[in-house]
Design an enzyme around this catalytic site. Structure first.
Site, PDB file in Angstrom:
ATOM      1  N   GLY A  23       7.418  -3.658   7.243  1.00 31.89           N
ATOM      2  CA  GLY A  23       6.247  -3.631   8.117  1.00 31.89           C
ATOM      3  C   GLY A  23       6.222  -2.538   9.160  1.00 31.89           C
ATOM      4  N   THR A  24       6.781  -1.358   8.840  1.00 29.19           N
ATOM      5  CA  THR A  24       6.690  -0.283   9.842  1.00 29.19           C
ATOM      6  C   THR A  24       5.247   0.195  10.001  1.00 29.19           C
ATOM      7  OG1 THR A  24       7.212   1.463   8.249  1.00 29.19           O
ATOM      8  CG2 THR A  24       9.052   0.502   9.458  1.00 29.19           C
ATOM      9  N   ASN A  25       4.476   0.144   8.928  1.00 24.25           N
ATOM     10  CA  ASN A  25       3.058   0.518   9.060  1.00 24.25           C
ATOM     11  C   ASN A  25       2.298  -0.529   9.878  1.00 24.25           C
ATOM     12  OD1 ASN A  25       2.159   3.061   7.575  1.00 24.25           O
ATOM     13  ND2 ASN A  25       3.587   2.123   6.128  1.00 24.25           N
ATOM     14  N   LEU A  27      -4.017  -6.465  -6.476  1.00 25.50           N
ATOM     15  CA  LEU A  27      -5.095  -7.447  -6.354  1.00 25.50           C
ATOM     16  C   LEU A  27      -6.088  -7.265  -7.508  1.00 25.50           C
ATOM     17  CD1 LEU A  27      -5.554  -7.071  -2.509  1.00 25.50           C
ATOM     18  CD2 LEU A  27      -4.584  -9.048  -3.710  1.00 25.50           C
ATOM     19  N   HIS A  81      -0.964   5.069   0.776  1.00 24.92           N
ATOM     20  CA  HIS A  81      -0.071   5.462  -0.318  1.00 24.92           C
ATOM     21  C   HIS A  81       0.728   6.697   0.115  1.00 24.92           C
ATOM     22  CE1 HIS A  81       1.424   5.702  -4.387  1.00 24.92           C
ATOM     23  NE2 HIS A  81       1.257   7.007  -4.300  1.00 24.92           N
TER      24      HIS A  81
HETATM   25  C1  GRF Z   1       5.030   2.587   2.790  1.00 27.79           C
HETATM   26  O1  GRF Z   1       5.668   3.725   2.305  1.00 27.79           O
HETATM   27  C2  GRF Z   1       3.615   2.549   2.285  1.00 27.79           C
HETATM   28  O2  GRF Z   1       3.055   3.806   2.107  1.00 27.79           O
HETATM   29  C3  GRF Z   1       3.768   1.888   0.952  1.00 27.79           C
HETATM   30  O3  GRF Z   1       4.793   0.937   1.148  1.00 27.79           O
HETATM   31  C4  GRF Z   1       5.634   1.313   2.238  1.00 27.79           C
HETATM   32  C5  GRF Z   1       5.634   0.172   3.220  1.00 27.79           C
HETATM   33  O4  GRF Z   1       6.521   0.311   4.281  1.00 27.79           O
HETATM   34  N1  GRF Z   1       2.507   1.397   0.458  1.00 27.79           N
HETATM   35  P1  GRF Z   1       6.430  -0.663   5.541  1.00 27.79           P
HETATM   36  O5  GRF Z   1       6.594  -2.093   5.044  1.00 27.79           O
HETATM   37  O6  GRF Z   1       5.130  -0.449   6.209  1.00 27.79           O
HETATM   38  O7  GRF Z   1       7.599  -0.262   6.398  1.00 27.79           O
END
Ligand code: GRF
Length: 201
Positions: A14-16, A93, A109
């Site tokens: 979940g870093t994003n 999905l 992505h």
């Molecule tokens: C990221 O590289 C995103 O682009 C891909 O999955 C990864 C998720 O990383 N779809 P995080 O869980 O957000 O750290």
């Protein structure tokens, strides 16, 4: 102002998601993250949600089987969600699901689509593919989700340099820091703003 209600779907670290939570009140002003759904039990992303006081829910295929997507849809609808962000959500999905939220589902992505994307391109595999191709530039793409994997309209792209000594892990980190964590909040704000403006008409 009535903000757009955002749900973030996750499967892992979940870093994003963290980048989105951190961007609230600065980059993201027209929307608010009100729900996090994980399809993996114990995903660290759920901890991040908890620390930010955002409701976290676990909905797994293992538990819900054929009712997996219906359960997610019901949860989204009961929380009156306007925008769904797929932030490392490792479950594809169905077309039927996607049709419920046209131009309202955003995915990040970690490559410059149309390169290194499609079925099977996720996680480190994307960066392994970039290094194997010899590309000198990669990046990230935020796009709307339609029924084709990584195939919806592109919202933003950002380039990131590939360096000679890169490993997939090093490249993944650079793409996250220099592109993903910047693009995703910006895209959320753009789509949230559009929703708010449409409401005002
Ligand atoms: C990221 O590289 C995103 O682009 C891909 O999955 C990864 C998720 O990383 N779809 P995080 O869980 O957000 O750290």
């Amino acid at each position: 102002m009535n903000k757009a209600r955002i749900a973030v779907l996750v499967s892992g670290g979940g870093t994003n998601l963290q980048a989105l939570l951190d961007a609230q009140g600065s980059v993201i002003n027209s929307g608010e993250i009100v729900l996090v759904i994980s399809n993996k039990e114990g995903a660290y992303a759920l901890e991040r949600a908890k620390m930010a006081d955002v409701e976290g829910v676990t909905i797994t295929r293992k538990i819900y089987g054929d009712a997996f997507e219906k359960t997610i849809l019901d949860c989204l609808s009961s929380h009156k969600i306007d925008i769904i962000v797929l932030a490392g959500f490792l479950s594809v999905l169905s077309e039927d699901f996607v049709k419920h939220y046209p131009n309202r589902i955003i995915n990040i992505h970690p490559s410059l689509i149309p390169k290194h994307c499609g079925d099977g391109f996720y996680g480190l595999r994307v960066h392994e593919s970039v290094l194997a191709s010899g590309d000198k530039v990669t990046g990230a793409t935020v796009h709307f989700v339609n029924e084709v994997t990584d195939g919806g309209e592109i919202i933003f792209q950002k380039e990131v340099e590939v360096l000679p000594d890169d490993t997939p892990e090093i490249l993944q980190k650079r793409v996250m820091e220099q592109a993903e964590w910047i693009l995703l909040p910006k895209a959320c704000e753009l789509v949230s703003k559009k929703i708010i403006e449409e409401r005002a008409i």
